[in-house]
Design a protein around this motif. Structure first.
Motif, PDB file in Angstrom:
ATOM      1  N   GLU A  65       0.830  -1.204   0.000  1.00 52.74           N
ATOM      2  CA  GLU A  65       0.000   0.000   0.000  1.00 52.74           C
ATOM      3  C   GLU A  65       0.864   1.254   0.000  1.00 52.74           C
ATOM      4  O   GLU A  65       0.567   2.224  -0.706  1.00 52.74           O
ATOM      5  CB  GLU A  65      -0.931   0.003   1.216  1.00 52.74           C
ATOM      6  N   SER A  66       1.940   1.241   0.767  1.00 53.12           N
ATOM      7  CA  SER A  66       2.856   2.380   0.814  1.00 53.12           C
ATOM      8  C   SER A  66       3.469   2.632  -0.555  1.00 53.12           C
ATOM      9  O   SER A  66       3.581   3.780  -0.993  1.00 53.12           O
ATOM     10  CB  SER A  66       3.969   2.126   1.834  1.00 53.12           C
ATOM     11  N   GLN A  67       3.848   1.572  -1.228  1.00 50.40           N
ATOM     12  CA  GLN A  67       4.433   1.702  -2.566  1.00 50.40           C
ATOM     13  C   GLN A  67       3.424   2.249  -3.562  1.00 50.40           C
ATOM     14  O   GLN A  67       3.764   3.092  -4.398  1.00 50.40           O
ATOM     15  CB  GLN A  67       4.984   0.354  -3.033  1.00 50.40           C
ATOM     16  N   LEU A  68       2.183   1.784  -3.477  1.00 48.65           N
ATOM     17  CA  LEU A  68       1.131   2.296  -4.367  1.00 48.65           C
ATOM     18  C   LEU A  68       0.902   3.785  -4.131  1.00 48.65           C
ATOM     19  O   LEU A  68       0.766   4.556  -5.085  1.00 48.65           O
ATOM     20  CB  LEU A  68      -0.175   1.530  -4.168  1.00 48.65           C
ATOM     21  N   LEU A  69       0.845   4.188  -2.867  1.00 46.46           N
ATOM     22  CA  LEU A  69       0.644   5.605  -2.554  1.00 46.46           C
ATOM     23  C   LEU A  69       1.805   6.453  -3.061  1.00 46.46           C
ATOM     24  O   LEU A  69       1.584   7.511  -3.647  1.00 46.46           O
ATOM     25  CB  LEU A  69       0.459   5.802  -1.050  1.00 46.46           C
ATOM     26  N   GLU A  70       3.022   6.002  -2.834  1.00 48.39           N
ATOM     27  CA  GLU A  70       4.177   6.774  -3.273  1.00 48.39           C
ATOM     28  C   GLU A  70       4.239   6.872  -4.794  1.00 48.39           C
ATOM     29  O   GLU A  70       4.549   7.936  -5.335  1.00 48.39           O
ATOM     30  CB  GLU A  70       5.465   6.153  -2.738  1.00 48.39           C
ATOM     31  N   LYS A  71       3.924   5.792  -5.473  1.00 47.39           N
ATOM     32  CA  LYS A  71       4.034   5.770  -6.937  1.00 47.39           C
ATOM     33  C   LYS A  71       2.877   6.488  -7.629  1.00 47.39           C
ATOM     34  O   LYS A  71       3.074   7.190  -8.614  1.00 47.39           O
ATOM     35  CB  LYS A  71       4.113   4.325  -7.423  1.00 47.39           C
ATOM     36  N   HIS A  72       1.660   6.314  -7.117  1.00 44.06           N
ATOM     37  CA  HIS A  72       0.472   6.821  -7.807  1.00 44.06           C
ATOM     38  C   HIS A  72      -0.287   7.898  -7.032  1.00 44.06           C
ATOM     39  O   HIS A  72      -1.285   8.422  -7.522  1.00 44.06           O
ATOM     40  CB  HIS A  72      -0.496   5.673  -8.106  1.00 44.06           C
ATOM     41  N   GLY A  73       0.143   8.224  -5.839  1.00 41.06           N
ATOM     42  CA  GLY A  73      -0.595   9.140  -4.974  1.00 41.06           C
ATOM     43  C   GLY A  73      -0.817  10.518  -5.564  1.00 41.06           C
ATOM     44  O   GLY A  73      -1.867  11.127  -5.347  1.00 41.06           O
ATOM     45  N   LYS A 114     -11.781   6.912 -14.483  1.00 35.49           N
ATOM     46  CA  LYS A 114     -13.178   7.331 -14.348  1.00 35.49           C
ATOM     47  C   LYS A 114     -13.859   6.574 -13.211  1.00 35.49           C
ATOM     48  O   LYS A 114     -14.618   7.155 -12.432  1.00 35.49           O
ATOM     49  CB  LYS A 114     -13.916   7.128 -15.666  1.00 35.49           C
ATOM     50  N   ALA A 115     -13.566   5.283 -13.106  1.00 36.54           N
ATOM     51  CA  ALA A 115     -14.123   4.482 -12.012  1.00 36.54           C
ATOM     52  C   ALA A 115     -13.568   4.963 -10.676  1.00 36.54           C
ATOM     53  O   ALA A 115     -14.294   5.030  -9.677  1.00 36.54           O
ATOM     54  CB  ALA A 115     -13.796   3.007 -12.229  1.00 36.54           C
ATOM     55  N   PHE A 116     -12.288   5.339 -10.641  1.00 39.41           N
ATOM     56  CA  PHE A 116     -11.652   5.851  -9.425  1.00 39.41           C
ATOM     57  C   PHE A 116     -12.355   7.115  -8.948  1.00 39.41           C
ATOM     58  O   PHE A 116     -12.643   7.264  -7.762  1.00 39.41           O
ATOM     59  CB  PHE A 116     -10.163   6.131  -9.714  1.00 39.41           C
ATOM     60  N   VAL A 117     -12.647   8.021  -9.866  1.00 35.56           N
ATOM     61  CA  VAL A 117     -13.337   9.268  -9.512  1.00 35.56           C
ATOM     62  C   VAL A 117     -14.732   8.965  -8.969  1.00 35.56           C
ATOM     63  O   VAL A 117     -15.171   9.579  -7.998  1.00 35.56           O
ATOM     64  CB  VAL A 117     -13.384  10.236 -10.716  1.00 35.56           C
ATOM     65  N   ARG A 158     -16.179   9.992  -5.228  1.00 37.67           N
ATOM     66  CA  ARG A 158     -17.411  10.758  -5.050  1.00 37.67           C
ATOM     67  C   ARG A 158     -18.476   9.970  -4.298  1.00 37.67           C
ATOM     68  O   ARG A 158     -19.570  10.472  -4.058  1.00 37.67           O
ATOM     69  CB  ARG A 158     -17.996  11.190  -6.405  1.00 37.67           C
ATOM     70  N   GLY A 159     -18.186   8.719  -3.970  1.00 39.68           N
ATOM     71  CA  GLY A 159     -19.144   7.887  -3.252  1.00 39.68           C
ATOM     72  C   GLY A 159     -20.216   7.294  -4.140  1.00 39.68           C
ATOM     73  O   GLY A 159     -21.227   6.806  -3.652  1.00 39.68           O
ATOM     74  N   LYS A 160     -19.992   7.301  -5.443  1.00 42.44           N
ATOM     75  CA  LYS A 160     -20.992   6.782  -6.378  1.00 42.44           C
ATOM     76  C   LYS A 160     -20.795   5.307  -6.693  1.00 42.44           C
ATOM     77  O   LYS A 160     -21.635   4.701  -7.350  1.00 42.44           O
ATOM     78  CB  LYS A 160     -20.950   7.596  -7.679  1.00 42.44           C
ATOM     79  N   ALA A 161     -19.680   4.747  -6.241  1.00 41.02           N
ATOM     80  CA  ALA A 161     -19.396   3.330  -6.476  1.00 41.02           C
ATOM     81  C   ALA A 161     -18.511   2.823  -5.341  1.00 41.02           C
ATOM     82  O   ALA A 161     -17.749   3.588  -4.761  1.00 41.02           O
ATOM     83  CB  ALA A 161     -18.688   3.149  -7.823  1.00 41.02           C
ATOM     84  N   PRO A 162     -18.603   1.537  -5.033  1.00 35.67           N
ATOM     85  CA  PRO A 162     -17.729   0.975  -4.001  1.00 35.67           C
ATOM     86  C   PRO A 162     -16.325   0.734  -4.561  1.00 35.67           C
ATOM     87  O   PRO A 162     -16.166   0.518  -5.768  1.00 35.67           O
ATOM     88  CB  PRO A 162     -18.414  -0.351  -3.643  1.00 35.67           C
ATOM     89  N   ALA A 163     -15.342   0.766  -3.708  1.00 39.43           N
ATOM     90  CA  ALA A 163     -13.962   0.492  -4.133  1.00 39.43           C
ATOM     91  C   ALA A 163     -13.855  -0.967  -4.553  1.00 39.43           C
ATOM     92  O   ALA A 163     -14.301  -1.862  -3.837  1.00 39.43           O
ATOM     93  CB  ALA A 163     -12.995   0.792  -3.000  1.00 39.43           C
ATOM     94  N   SER A 164     -13.271  -1.200  -5.728  1.00 38.52           N
ATOM     95  CA  SER A 164     -13.209  -2.563  -6.241  1.00 38.52           C
ATOM     96  C   SER A 164     -11.800  -3.034  -6.574  1.00 38.52           C
ATOM     97  O   SER A 164     -11.611  -4.195  -6.900  1.00 38.52           O
ATOM     98  CB  SER A 164     -14.093  -2.691  -7.487  1.00 38.52           C
ATOM     99  N   ASN A 165     -10.810  -2.142  -6.512  1.00 42.87           N
ATOM    100  CA  ASN A 165      -9.442  -2.582  -6.790  1.00 42.87           C
ATOM    101  C   ASN A 165      -8.491  -1.972  -5.766  1.00 42.87           C
ATOM    102  O   ASN A 165      -8.875  -1.139  -4.952  1.00 42.87           O
ATOM    103  CB  ASN A 165      -9.027  -2.248  -8.232  1.00 42.87           C
ATOM    104  N   GLU A 166      -7.238  -2.397  -5.824  1.00 43.77           N
ATOM    105  CA  GLU A 166      -6.268  -1.964  -4.811  1.00 43.77           C
ATOM    106  C   GLU A 166      -5.994  -0.469  -4.855  1.00 43.77           C
ATOM    107  O   GLU A 166      -5.719   0.142  -3.833  1.00 43.77           O
ATOM    108  CB  GLU A 166      -4.966  -2.754  -4.959  1.00 43.77           C
ATOM    109  N   TYR A 167      -6.098   0.155  -6.034  1.00 44.91           N
ATOM    110  CA  TYR A 167      -5.867   1.591  -6.162  1.00 44.91           C
ATOM    111  C   TYR A 167      -6.944   2.378  -5.413  1.00 44.91           C
ATOM    112  O   TYR A 167      -6.642   3.293  -4.643  1.00 44.91           O
ATOM    113  CB  TYR A 167      -5.858   2.013  -7.637  1.00 44.91           C
ATOM    114  N   GLU A 168      -8.175   2.002  -5.664  1.00 40.94           N
ATOM    115  CA  GLU A 168      -9.297   2.687  -5.019  1.00 40.94           C
ATOM    116  C   GLU A 168      -9.296   2.443  -3.512  1.00 40.94           C
ATOM    117  O   GLU A 168      -9.514   3.374  -2.724  1.00 40.94           O
ATOM    118  CB  GLU A 168     -10.609   2.190  -5.631  1.00 40.94           C
TER     119      GLU A 168
END
Length: 112
Positions: A31-39, A58-61, A65-75
């Protein structure tokens, strides 16, 4: 997802995580690596300073916004980061906050 969440900068939050994400204990190493690389991209997409281009962005946004549940490690890691940062903003003191009730005001002495 190779074309999604691209950023030339590393993401650091020196205010909330001055020793880095991995040393604080809130995040796993991955998770730390994902945040540092893509944060930086995550933050720009969340703050609407960057327009989503790929379907993943688009799915991340939509998740932000609370319009969809998180479905991948990025979200999931971004929502976890936002939750941790918002939790860190709450500051409790012994002297601040609501005034304490004076329990003697409600005390009735019937020994008259």
């Amino acid at each position: 997802m190779a074309e999604s969440f691209i950023s030339q900068q590393r993401f650091f939050d020196n205010k909330n995580y001055p020793r880095g994400f991995s040393r604080h204990g809130d995040f796993t190493i991955k998770e730390s690596q994902l945040l540092e690389k893509h944060g930086v991209a995550f933050k720009e997409l969340d703050n609407e300073t960057r327009k989503p281009v790929t379907p993943e962005e688009k799915a991340f946004v939509a998740v932000c916004r609370g319009k969809a549940p998180a479905s991948n490690e990025y979200e999931k890691v971004w929502l976890k980061y936002i939750t941790c940062v918002n939790k860190a903003k709450k500051f409790h003191t012994l002297s601040g906050g609501k005034p304490q009730l004076d329990i003697t005001d409600d005390f009735v002495d019937n020994d008259d």
